[in-house]
Design a protein around this motif. Structure first.
Motif: not given
Length: 148
Positions: A112-122
């Motif tokens: 869940e935490a990894v998905d949250l970070v990967t959805k952030l903008p560049e």
């Protein structure tokens, strides 16, 4: 004679209609109860739960003092800070309170935490606020070993 009486009656009727009413004869009634309104929207009347920071930056605290209360994780426990049952932060040692913001790097095993970070903008970075207690070391104290 009948014409004079008729004129007199009409004149008194017209003056009675046009003249303001007597103050003593006028009775005003006010409502003794308010009108019944809708009672469907009763939400939002509960008292506040008093969540928030209890000890600010730089305050001196003793062990066991509550530093912050929260419903969700807004502040995270740092050095010498414990986490209570209801996410309450409390001091484990005597000292001064410090707040820091640190970059959040999720554990790779937490999907869940990894998905949250990967959805952030560049280039975006997540920060978390940590509460620390810097221990106060008493100066000029000594322990008496033996009396001479």
């Amino acid at each position: 004679m009948a014409l004079a009486v008729l004129a007199w009656r009409t004149r008194t009727a017209v003056t009675a209609l046009l003249s303001p009413p007597q103050a003593a004869a006028l009775a005003v009634r006010y409502a003794s109860k308010k009108t019944g309104g809708s009672s469907k929207n009763l939400g939002g009347k509960s008292p506040g739960k008093r969540f928030g920071i209890k000890k600010m930056e730089g305050h001196y605290v003793h062990a066991g003092n509550i530093l912050a209360t929260q419903r969700h994780f807004r502040w995270h426990p740092g050095a010498h800070v414990g986490l209570g049952k209801k996410k309450c932060l409390y001091a484990l040692e005597e000292g001064v309170v410090r707040y820091t913001k640190e970059v959040y790097v999720p554990n790779p095993s937490n999907s869940e935490a990894v998905d949250l970070v990967t959805k952030l903008p560049e280039g975006a970075v997540l920060y978390k606020t940590f509460v620390h207690v810097v221990p106060a070391k008493p100066e000029g104290t000594f322990k008496l070993v033996a009396m001479l």
